[in-house]
Structure formats: C-alpha cells, structure tokens
Enzyme design. Structure first.
Site, PDB file in Angstrom:
ATOM      1  N   GLU A 125     -10.720   4.089   3.539  1.00 38.04           N
ATOM      2  CA  GLU A 125      -9.765   4.865   2.748  1.00 38.04           C
ATOM      3  C   GLU A 125     -10.041   4.593   1.278  1.00 38.04           C
ATOM      4  O   GLU A 125      -9.988   3.445   0.825  1.00 38.04           O
ATOM      5  CB  GLU A 125      -8.314   4.511   3.114  1.00 38.04           C
ATOM      6  N   LYS A 172      -4.377  -1.996  10.243  1.00 38.56           N
ATOM      7  CA  LYS A 172      -4.623  -2.048   8.801  1.00 38.56           C
ATOM      8  C   LYS A 172      -4.834  -3.470   8.278  1.00 38.56           C
ATOM      9  O   LYS A 172      -5.436  -3.643   7.219  1.00 38.56           O
ATOM     10  CB  LYS A 172      -3.423  -1.442   8.048  1.00 38.56           C
ATOM     11  N   GLU A 202      -9.195   4.266  -2.295  1.00 42.34           N
ATOM     12  CA  GLU A 202      -7.969   4.013  -3.040  1.00 42.34           C
ATOM     13  C   GLU A 202      -8.290   3.271  -4.337  1.00 42.34           C
ATOM     14  O   GLU A 202      -9.405   2.798  -4.546  1.00 42.34           O
ATOM     15  CB  GLU A 202      -6.987   3.168  -2.203  1.00 42.34           C
ATOM     16  N   HIS A 208      -3.737  14.155   0.654  1.00 45.56           N
ATOM     17  CA  HIS A 208      -3.998  13.308   1.825  1.00 45.56           C
ATOM     18  C   HIS A 208      -2.829  13.368   2.804  1.00 45.56           C
ATOM     19  O   HIS A 208      -3.036  13.550   4.014  1.00 45.56           O
ATOM     20  CB  HIS A 208      -4.222  11.862   1.375  1.00 45.56           C
ATOM     21  N   ASP A 237      -9.060   0.511   1.749  1.00 46.92           N
ATOM     22  CA  ASP A 237      -8.042   0.076   2.706  1.00 46.92           C
ATOM     23  C   ASP A 237      -8.487   0.484   4.114  1.00 46.92           C
ATOM     24  O   ASP A 237      -8.086   1.512   4.631  1.00 46.92           O
ATOM     25  CB  ASP A 237      -6.696   0.713   2.348  1.00 46.92           C
ATOM     26  N   ARG A 251      -8.230   3.664  13.249  1.00 47.39           N
ATOM     27  CA  ARG A 251      -7.354   4.798  13.541  1.00 47.39           C
ATOM     28  C   ARG A 251      -6.810   4.771  14.962  1.00 47.39           C
ATOM     29  O   ARG A 251      -5.659   5.181  15.193  1.00 47.39           O
ATOM     30  CB  ARG A 251      -8.113   6.109  13.309  1.00 47.39           C
ATOM     31  N   ASP A 283       0.852  -1.187   0.000  1.00 47.38           N
ATOM     32  CA  ASP A 283       0.000   0.000   0.000  1.00 47.38           C
ATOM     33  C   ASP A 283       0.889   1.238   0.000  1.00 47.38           C
ATOM     34  O   ASP A 283       1.750   1.393   0.879  1.00 47.38           O
ATOM     35  CB  ASP A 283      -0.909  -0.010   1.226  1.00 47.38           C
ATOM     36  N   THR A 302      -9.083  -5.541   3.694  1.00 51.89           N
ATOM     37  CA  THR A 302      -8.955  -4.630   2.554  1.00 51.89           C
ATOM     38  C   THR A 302      -9.948  -5.103   1.510  1.00 51.89           C
ATOM     39  O   THR A 302      -9.867  -6.243   1.048  1.00 51.89           O
ATOM     40  CB  THR A 302      -7.529  -4.647   1.972  1.00 51.89           C
ATOM     41  N   GLN A 351      -4.179   2.020  15.179  1.00 53.49           N
ATOM     42  CA  GLN A 351      -3.033   2.467  14.378  1.00 53.49           C
ATOM     43  C   GLN A 351      -2.219   3.527  15.112  1.00 53.49           C
ATOM     44  O   GLN A 351      -0.981   3.497  15.108  1.00 53.49           O
ATOM     45  CB  GLN A 351      -3.539   3.013  13.044  1.00 53.49           C
ATOM     46  N   GLU A 400     -10.287  12.729   7.441  1.00 53.49           N
ATOM     47  CA  GLU A 400     -10.174  14.059   6.830  1.00 53.49           C
ATOM     48  C   GLU A 400     -11.528  14.752   6.700  1.00 53.49           C
ATOM     49  O   GLU A 400     -11.657  15.938   6.980  1.00 53.49           O
ATOM     50  CB  GLU A 400      -9.543  13.929   5.443  1.00 53.49           C
TER      51      GLU A 400
END
Length: 428
Positions: A210, A264, A212, A144, A244, A248, A137, A268, A251, A375
């Site tokens: 996420e 993570k 992607e 970002h 993905d 948080r 990844d 996925t 992480q 975000e």
C-alpha cells in the site's frame, strides 16, 4: 516573503549530483551508524553523503542554547529532538544549511573535521529514525476508499456514511515498523478462500503493498487536551514514505467486526529520512474539495496538501531493475495531516514525540495511479505484465517493492529516498 532556506541559488561545498533527492534545500533528519556496530546517532543527507550531527554537536557548532544543553544528536533516536518543537527545528535546519554552504569555510576548509563528519551514504547503515510508541493508519484517499468499496459493496454503496465527515483510521502495530532495506517475511494466518469450507491456516497468498506517506509527531499533547486544527502543524515534525503491507486474504476473514489485525501488523516499511515541512513549503497545494463542509474542529482543507510525486516499482527475481507500476501524488489525499491529527486528539487522546501517523493508501483518479495491487489488478482479474513474460496479481516470494517520492523545485528536487523491501518465504 520567500524563505531564504528554500532559495534555488543556494549551493553546498559538498557535491550534489543532478536530480539528487538531498540538495542543500532539503536537510532531512535520520538515524545512522557510520560503521557496523557503531552507536547510532543523528545525521542529515546532503547529496550522496551523510553529515554526522553528533560530531557538529561535539564541536559546539550549534549555537542554539537548547541544543547545547540537551545534546539530542548523540542519541540513538530523534525523539528528543522531535520534542523540542518547531522554533528549534527551524533554527537547527538553518544552522546546518549555513555550515554546508559553499561560501562557509567552517567545515569546507577543515579537512580533519570534514573527514569525521561526512560519510558516504553507500557505506552507512540507516536505522529507524524514532522510537515509535504508537502507530495510527488513516484511510484518507477518496479514490482508494471508493475503489475498495466498489469491489466489495458495489458502486452505489462504495463509501461508508461516515467517510466524508471524519478521517477514518485504526491503531496499528508500532513494534513491526521497519526501515527500508529490511526483508518482509510472508505472514501466516487464517484464511477462508471457500465460503462453503472451514477456514484454513497457512501462508498468505494475497500479499499486497500500500503506497502511503506518514508523519512523525513532535511535541504532542497532554491527555485530555486536544490539539486544535490551527496548531496541528506545529506538532508535525516531518514526513516519510510508508509501505503499509497487507495480507488481503487474512484481512478479509478477520476484519469483521473490529477491523485490521494480523493482516496488517506483520510489517510496515518506512523510508529512513524524515523530510521537514520547511523543506516542503514551496510545494504546498490545495487538496481535493471537501463536501460536505467538515465540522468546525476540522477546519477546511486549504493548502494543507503537498505536490509530491510518488512511484512504486516492482522487481521480480531475474529482473535487472524495478518496473514502475504506479504513479500517484500526495495531493490526492482528501483529509490533510492537520485534520488527521486534530481528529485523532479531539477526544483527548494524547500523542507523543515519535508517534507515527500514516495516510492510508494514496490512489489517484486514473488506473495507473492506484496505490495497491488490489486496485491495479482489480482483485486479481487484470494481471500486471512484467519483463521476461512474468505477471503479477499479488506479491510473490523474492519480489522487491520500491517506493520513491520527490517534489520538483526550481532547479532542485526535494526527495525522500526509498522505501524498499524484499518479500521472503513464510515460516509456516
């Protein structure tokens, strides 16, 4: 000279509804079961149908010698086909298009063959398109990276010193890549919500998506033999949507000093259809300016991006349909796929057919184009309002996240379908 396979005038004898992601100009590749319990095999999507390529292979309708000898379409993954390289991929795509054309009678006029080869998409089961040996990844959206850096380090130190010099990435967990439609179980792990208290164990409270895209590797390279930048796209089989997922809070506590791990690796989600570079050729675009100029082995970005519109929808329990909460575009990525692959192998690392490389979160320049809830809600300080009075700062149990992507052509649309998953409660 224009590529005839992307001619807007091409039509199929199979009905293709207006706005379909899968016109005859697309011809994506995937793995499906026509009925529950049936052996997986290779197919392509055309309109609302799936064309069984193993049936065409059995009938010796592929003229390419390699396809006749290797018989890659009766296998439960695309790895064997991915290994054959771009000349074979292009020849197969052209042959499939020919067989699906409105003026080609081979399939059109053979009722028995058509009945065996075509299946409604709504009735088949899509499975992972490849046996994914390795998953990497990247972190290739400057917007970002800047947003995340601003949140945690301040605006003046938003980008780390290496970010504009190389495509940053980490090695993910291939075993937990799942295809669209499968649930995602909320992960458990260690978190440290209070700086003055010990860490605690339990379900993640800050679950995020996420937005992607990713590409699958084709032939690959031998150990110790890097892939040059000007040959990198010859090793890119095609693209998929990627969610993905990120916990948080897990992480945040675990990532120092070695980076992502349990926050993570739990899931996925990818879309089931792989769209080829040939289908996307009309949508090539310039990427963002790269400053400073990359080192020579990375080349220049040039027309290495694609104008692919991306959306994220969030559907909470009780809602009739997803509400769009993000609109972004693949062309926002700072580092191209070719640069990612060239950098990945410059040290001699070998990549193999079926390896998956994801882009990293694709955020754009406006607040509604940010590709994650972290975000969009700015660390949970600006909740997103949903129909019925609900709001979200992060994903809750029962929520569905639906990602879509497509490129608008002259009278047709090249799309990826969906990457959809519902979050179910944690086991802890």
């Amino acid at each position: 000279m224009p590529d005839a396979t992307n001619d807007p005038a091409l039509t199929s004898f199979v009905d293709v509804p207006d706005g379909s992601h899968f016109p005859i100009q697309n011809i994506p590749f995937g793995i499906f079961r026509p009925t529950s319990g049936a052996a997986p095999r290779v197919g392509t999507a055309i309109g609302d149908q799936v064309l069984d390529l193993s049936v065409l292979e059995e009938q010796r309708l592929f003229e390419h010698k390699t396809i006749r000898e290797r018989r890659p379409f009766s296998r439960p993954s695309l790895n064997g086909f991915m290994q054959l390289g771009r000349p074979v991929w292009k020849a197969v795509r052209e042959r499939i298009q020919h067989l699906l054309r409105a003026d080609t009678p081979t399939l059109r006029d053979d009722n028995d063959l058509r009945a065996r080869a075509l299946h409604p998409q709504s009735r088949v089961e899509m499975v992972l398109p490849a046996e994914i040996g390795d998953y990497t990844d990247f972190y290739s959206s400057k917007e970002h990276a800047t947003n995340i850096g601003t949140m945690f380090r301040g605006k003046e130190n938003a980008l780390m010193p290496n970010w504009t010099h190389l495509p940053v990435g980490y090695h993910g967990r291939a075993s937990s890549v799942i295809v669209s439609g499968h649930d995602v179980r909320r992960p458990c792990g260690q978190t440290k919500p209070d700086d003055d208290a010990p860490p605690q164990y339990g379900p993640s409270r800050l679950l995020d998506f996420e937005l992607e895209m990713g590409f699958f590797v084709g032939p690959g390279n031998d150990l110790g033999d890097p892939i040059p930048i000007d040959e990198a796209e010859e090793h890119i089989f095609g693209l998929v949507l990627v969610n993905d997922w990120s916990a948080r809070d897990i992480q945040k506590w675990e990532y120092v000093p070695l980076g992502p791990f349990l926050g993570k690796s739990f899931a996925t989600t990818i879309s089931p259809w792989i769209v080829t570079l040939e289908a996307l050729a009309p949508f090539r675009a310039e990427g963002p300016p790269q400053d400073p100029e990359p080192l020579p082995y990375l080349g220049r970005s040039g027309p290495g991006a694609f104008d692919i519109d991306l959306e994220v929808g969030l559907q909470a329990e009780g809602m009739d349909a997803p509400q769009t909460i993000c609109r972004s575009n693949f062309r926002y990525l700072y580092w191209t796929m070719a640069q990612q692959l060239a950098h990945h192998t410059v040290n001699g690392c070998n990549v193999r057919p079926g390896d998956l490389m994801a882009s990293g979160t694709i955020s754009g320049p406006t607040e509604d184009s940010y590709g994650s809830l972290l975000e969009l809600t700015w660390r949970g300080t600006q909740p997103i309002e949903l129909p019925g009075g609900a709001s979200r700062t992060f994903i809750e149990d029962g929520d569905q996240v639906v990602m879509t992507g497509s490129a608008a052509g002259d009278g047709y649309r090249i799309g990826f379908g969906e990457a959809r998953a519902q979050v179910v409660p944690a086991p802890c």
